[in-house]
Design an enzyme around this catalytic site. Sequence first.
Site, short mmCIF file in Angstrom:
data_model
loop_
_atom_site.label_atom_id
_atom_site.label_comp_id
_atom_site.label_asym_id
_atom_site.label_seq_id
_atom_site.Cartn_x
_atom_site.Cartn_y
_atom_site.Cartn_z
N ARG A 15 -10.06 22.19 37.09
CA ARG A 15 -9.14 21.40 36.22
C ARG A 15 -8.21 22.23 36.24
O ARG A 15 -7.90 23.47 35.94
CB ARG A 15 -9.98 21.28 34.98
N GLU A 52 -1.51 15.73 36.04
CA GLU A 52 -1.78 15.09 37.23
C GLU A 52 -1.58 13.68 37.33
O GLU A 52 -1.77 13.21 36.24
CB GLU A 52 -3.27 15.16 37.65
N HIS A 105 -5.67 16.74 44.08
CA HIS A 105 -7.06 16.43 43.70
C HIS A 105 -7.97 15.89 44.73
O HIS A 105 -8.54 14.83 44.57
CB HIS A 105 -7.16 15.76 42.41
C1 DGY Z 1 -14.99 16.02 39.38
O1 DGY Z 1 -16.11 15.27 40.15
O2 DGY Z 1 -14.89 16.28 38.47
C2 DGY Z 1 -13.84 16.27 40.38
O3 DGY Z 1 -12.83 16.73 39.99
C3 DGY Z 1 -13.57 14.95 41.30
O4 DGY Z 1 -14.49 15.24 42.45
#
Ligand code: DGY
Length: 326
Positions: A234, A263, A282
């Site tokens: 993240r 984002e 992402h």
């Molecule tokens: C998640 O699943 O948390 C990712 O960031 C998206 O695949």
Amino acid sequence: MKVLVTRRLLPGVLDALEGCIVGVWEGDGPMPRSELMTRVGEAEGLLSMLTDRIDRELLDAAPRLRVVSQMAVGVDNIDLQACTTRGIPVGHTPGVLTETTADTAWALLAAAVRRLPEGRDHVRAGRWGPWDPGLLLGGDLFDTTLGIVGLGRIGAAVARRASGFGMRVLYAGPHRKPHLEAELRVAYRSLADLLAESDHVVLTAPLTSETRHLIGLDELRLMKSDATLVNVARGGLVDHEALYEALVEGWIGRAALDVTEPEPIPADHPLVGLPNCLIIPHLGSASVRTRRAMAELAVENLRRGLRGEPLVHCANPEVESRRGVT
Ligand code: DGY
């Protein structure tokens, strides 16, 4: 049983919910907050994305809600405590996206280390002249040290791939994991030692109040001057202002980010224009097969939650144990 789905999904995956759906957001972006706030009022189940903020305000507007099922492994957009207090189980999708996300981490690492985006720009700009022994020299993957921050499912999958590159692998995290050390041939380090010893650092830790800005000025200063920082977790794990300074001042060599904060990152953000910073939008789990598997798992979690059964993967299992659902 009434279900609200906040994003259009791949064809067919919602078939299992036929007859239950009160709404699927068909717009291009995420479901607008105002729309979500209104429509969640009649929903008993919510199939959410990581772009939806599931907080107290939303839960207050959803008196009938019995299960939240998120199509992602990360649930940092959800106030888990508030869901738990209300007895709402929160489903998520670990496991099915592990290998694809590990592949993305490696794709980013290789691309950044070997300066592939700069090479492509070079060709596109018509600057490719006769072979040049000094053109766009990068680092190596083979025979280097890889540091993994967060040895969960994805971190372990990243570590497994490192053996093919003859790498030494270190990991850092809140707990030592002796059972994995032998299996994956990884060694535990404090975060500071890992940053100082690694040629490449991959972040796979979840975003929590403890990990927010885990990598800031002090941590970046510890890294090697030609090190690579990869983030597939993240954006909030990294202080982006500090990262910009580190990349411009040459404290580290390069960064490759699948995730940013915010984002989307604005196109005029200083990090976007840096040649030694590769940013993608992402895409960690973005293979057709994996996105379908995530959606199917999210649907299954939702169905189980509506029936009062244990979810396949529940991010707040205390709700289920409190209700005696096992
Ligand atoms: C998640 O699943 O948390 C990712 O960031 C998206 O695949």
